[in-house]
Design a protein around this motif. Structure first.
Motif, PDB file in Angstrom:
ATOM      1  N   SER A 159       0.905  -1.136  -0.534  1.00  0.00           N
ATOM      2  CA  SER A 159       0.182   0.181   0.381  1.00  0.00           C
ATOM      3  C   SER A 159       1.246   1.341  -0.262  1.00  0.00           C
ATOM      4  N   GLY A 160       0.642   2.228  -1.301  1.00  0.00           N
ATOM      5  CA  GLY A 160       1.574   3.585  -1.134  1.00  0.00           C
ATOM      6  C   GLY A 160       2.169   3.286  -1.519  1.00  0.00           C
ATOM      7  N   ALA A 161       2.765   2.206  -2.986  1.00  0.00           N
ATOM      8  CA  ALA A 161       3.459   2.475  -3.821  1.00  0.00           C
ATOM      9  C   ALA A 161       3.466   2.444  -5.263  1.00  0.00           C
ATOM     10  N   GLY A 162       2.066   2.017  -4.955  1.00  0.00           N
ATOM     11  CA  GLY A 162       1.509   3.608  -6.825  1.00  0.00           C
ATOM     12  C   GLY A 162       0.612   2.465  -7.235  1.00  0.00           C
ATOM     13  N   LYS A 163       0.508   1.103  -6.938  1.00  0.00           N
ATOM     14  CA  LYS A 163      -0.502   0.243  -8.208  1.00  0.00           C
ATOM     15  C   LYS A 163      -1.432   0.638  -8.608  1.00  0.00           C
ATOM     16  N   THR A 164      -2.415   1.098  -7.436  1.00  0.00           N
ATOM     17  CA  THR A 164      -3.738   2.057  -8.270  1.00  0.00           C
ATOM     18  C   THR A 164      -3.567   3.134  -8.510  1.00  0.00           C
ATOM     19  N   THR A 165      -2.902   3.932  -8.637  1.00  0.00           N
ATOM     20  CA  THR A 165      -2.578   4.944  -9.977  1.00  0.00           C
ATOM     21  C   THR A 165      -2.172   4.953 -11.236  1.00  0.00           C
ATOM     22  N   ILE A 166      -1.058   3.592 -10.891  1.00  0.00           N
ATOM     23  CA  ILE A 166      -0.922   3.656 -12.602  1.00  0.00           C
ATOM     24  C   ILE A 166      -1.811   2.545 -12.903  1.00  0.00           C
ATOM     25  N   SER A 167      -2.641   1.383 -12.245  1.00  0.00           N
ATOM     26  CA  SER A 167      -3.444   0.946 -12.729  1.00  0.00           C
ATOM     27  C   SER A 167      -4.736   1.501 -13.652  1.00  0.00           C
ATOM     28  N   ARG A 168      -4.949   2.827 -12.418  1.00  0.00           N
ATOM     29  CA  ARG A 168      -6.035   3.884 -13.649  1.00  0.00           C
ATOM     30  C   ARG A 168      -5.377   4.213 -13.769  1.00  0.00           C
ATOM     31  N   MET A 169      -4.206   4.919 -14.780  1.00  0.00           N
ATOM     32  CA  MET A 169      -3.963   5.602 -15.827  1.00  0.00           C
ATOM     33  C   MET A 169      -4.268   4.377 -17.078  1.00  0.00           C
ATOM     34  N   LEU A 170      -3.806   3.233 -16.445  1.00  0.00           N
ATOM     35  CA  LEU A 170      -3.400   2.108 -18.043  1.00  0.00           C
ATOM     36  C   LEU A 170      -5.081   2.082 -18.331  1.00  0.00           C
ATOM     37  N   LEU A 171      -5.892   1.914 -17.450  1.00  0.00           N
ATOM     38  CA  LEU A 171      -7.277   1.552 -17.762  1.00  0.00           C
ATOM     39  C   LEU A 171      -7.759   2.798 -18.813  1.00  0.00           C
ATOM     40  N   GLU A 172      -7.701   4.547 -18.526  1.00  0.00           N
ATOM     41  CA  GLU A 172      -8.622   5.343 -18.788  1.00  0.00           C
ATOM     42  C   GLU A 172      -7.284   4.997 -20.308  1.00  0.00           C
ATOM     43  N   ASN A 186       9.256   2.160  -8.241  1.00  0.00           N
ATOM     44  CA  ASN A 186       7.502   3.364  -8.816  1.00  0.00           C
ATOM     45  C   ASN A 186       8.754   4.693  -8.196  1.00  0.00           C
ATOM     46  N   ASP A 187       9.666   5.491  -8.575  1.00  0.00           N
ATOM     47  CA  ASP A 187      10.866   6.403  -7.954  1.00  0.00           C
ATOM     48  C   ASP A 187       9.762   7.720  -8.889  1.00  0.00           C
ATOM     49  N   ASP A 188       9.365   7.171  -9.912  1.00  0.00           N
ATOM     50  CA  ASP A 188       8.351   8.639 -10.645  1.00  0.00           C
ATOM     51  C   ASP A 188       7.170   8.243 -11.314  1.00  0.00           C
ATOM     52  N   VAL A 189       5.868   8.882 -11.472  1.00  0.00           N
ATOM     53  CA  VAL A 189       5.048   7.600 -11.321  1.00  0.00           C
ATOM     54  C   VAL A 189       4.876   7.648 -13.291  1.00  0.00           C
ATOM     55  N   ASP A 190       5.258   8.501 -13.767  1.00  0.00           N
ATOM     56  CA  ASP A 190       5.439   8.697 -15.265  1.00  0.00           C
ATOM     57  C   ASP A 190       6.457   7.685 -16.247  1.00  0.00           C
ATOM     58  N   ARG A 191       7.997   7.713 -15.042  1.00  0.00           N
ATOM     59  CA  ARG A 191       8.568   7.121 -15.786  1.00  0.00           C
ATOM     60  C   ARG A 191       7.855   5.456 -15.677  1.00  0.00           C
ATOM     61  N   CYS A 192       7.083   5.119 -15.034  1.00  0.00           N
ATOM     62  CA  CYS A 192       6.894   4.146 -14.116  1.00  0.00           C
ATOM     63  C   CYS A 192       5.298   3.252 -14.861  1.00  0.00           C
ATOM     64  N   TYR A 193       5.031   4.357 -15.370  1.00  0.00           N
ATOM     65  CA  TYR A 193       3.986   4.322 -16.202  1.00  0.00           C
ATOM     66  C   TYR A 193       4.693   3.632 -17.409  1.00  0.00           C
ATOM     67  N   ALA A 194       5.573   4.408 -18.018  1.00  0.00           N
ATOM     68  CA  ALA A 194       5.801   4.327 -19.603  1.00  0.00           C
ATOM     69  C   ALA A 194       6.927   2.421 -19.395  1.00  0.00           C
ATOM     70  N   LYS A 195       7.172   1.934 -18.562  1.00  0.00           N
ATOM     71  CA  LYS A 195       7.794   1.063 -18.580  1.00  0.00           C
ATOM     72  C   LYS A 195       7.301   0.094 -18.190  1.00  0.00           C
ATOM     73  N   VAL A 196       5.478   0.145 -17.483  1.00  0.00           N
ATOM     74  CA  VAL A 196       4.500  -1.356 -17.394  1.00  0.00           C
ATOM     75  C   VAL A 196       3.147  -1.317 -18.908  1.00  0.00           C
ATOM     76  N   GLU A 197       3.992   0.124 -19.520  1.00  0.00           N
ATOM     77  CA  GLU A 197       3.191  -0.573 -21.383  1.00  0.00           C
ATOM     78  C   GLU A 197       4.042  -0.798 -21.932  1.00  0.00           C
ATOM     79  N   GLN A 198       5.364  -0.572 -21.736  1.00  0.00           N
ATOM     80  CA  GLN A 198       6.066  -1.871 -22.320  1.00  0.00           C
ATOM     81  C   GLN A 198       6.273  -3.320 -22.425  1.00  0.00           C
TER      82      GLN A 198
END
Length: 224
Positions: A30-43, A185-197
């Motif tokens: 909890s707090g590491a960012g999976k909910t934020t990145i999950s929402r970004m992915l779904l959007e 997940n030290d930067d949410v946008d950079r982490c999200y880009a890796k998840v997309e890849q």
């Protein structure tokens, strides 16, 4: 010459072959960012949808039954366990959560991708049952101090709850090596880009391209 985008063996105007869907799991303390990145992915990705779990906890403000969760009684939940109709289930903070089997299996066969926001126990259960369909991603915080800062910054939990979450977080982090991909997940946008890849590469795996054999045969057939 016929271009790939007009080949009848392809499934869309984008030249995509039919494929089996995948189960994209994101776990983190909890707090590491999976909910934020999950929402970004779904959007941003219309080809993936959230797996709708059953839970015995009451709805929170704004949550919709059947969209956010299937809200059920404990008796109903226990009966579903007994009937072996969950892919995975767990008890978390005194409440029960589980993934209905039928809807996910039908979706995978039709090429639907599902996003799962579950812990390491649920991940293990899914992997044991549907290993070839599972992609496991674990998110780590940049430091324990930063994780504590994020939890405190929410302003929604008491000091006692935060202490419990921190203790649970360190226990969850110990299971990082049970995942296919581990990201800090030290930067949410950079982490999200890796998840997309990761998601893009997993979708292209040969084992998931159910239309590949038939398409390859059309290419090898003698010219008529």
């Amino acid at each position: 010459m016929t271009s790939p985008s007009h080949n009848p063996a392809l499934s869309s105007d984008h030249g995509d072959l039919p494929r089996r869907g995948l189960m994209f799991i994101m776990s983190s303390p909890s707090g590491a960012g999976k909910t934020t990145i999950s929402r970004m992915l779904l959007e941003r990705d219309p080809s993936i949808r959230m797996s709708v779990s059953c839970t015995t906890r009451p709805p929170r403000p704004g949550e919709v039954d059947g969209k956010d969760y299937h809200f059920v009684s404990q008796d109903r939940f226990d009966a579903t366990i007994a009937a072996e109709e969950f892919l995975e289930w767990a008890h978390v903070f005194g409440k029960s959560y589980g993934t209905p089997k039928a809807q996910v299996e039908a979706g995978l066969a039709a090429g639907q991708d599902y996003l799962f926001d579950i812990d390491w126990q649920g991940t293990q259960q899914l992997y044991q049952k549907l290993e070839r369909d599972v992609v496991r991603v674990f998110l780590l915080p940049p430091s324990i101090d930063e994780l504590r800062r994020r939890l405190t910054g929410r302003g929604t939990d008491s000091a006692e709850v935060i202490a419990d979450r921190m203790a649970r977080a360190q226990s969850e982090i110990s299971h990082w090596d049970g995942y296919d991909y581990v990201l800090v997940n030290d930067d949410v946008d950079r982490c999200y880009a890796k998840v997309e890849q990761i998601l893009a590469a997993e979708r292209l795996k040969r084992a998931r391209q159910t239309g590949l054999i038939g398409f390859a045969r059309t290419l090898m057939a003698p010219a008529g």
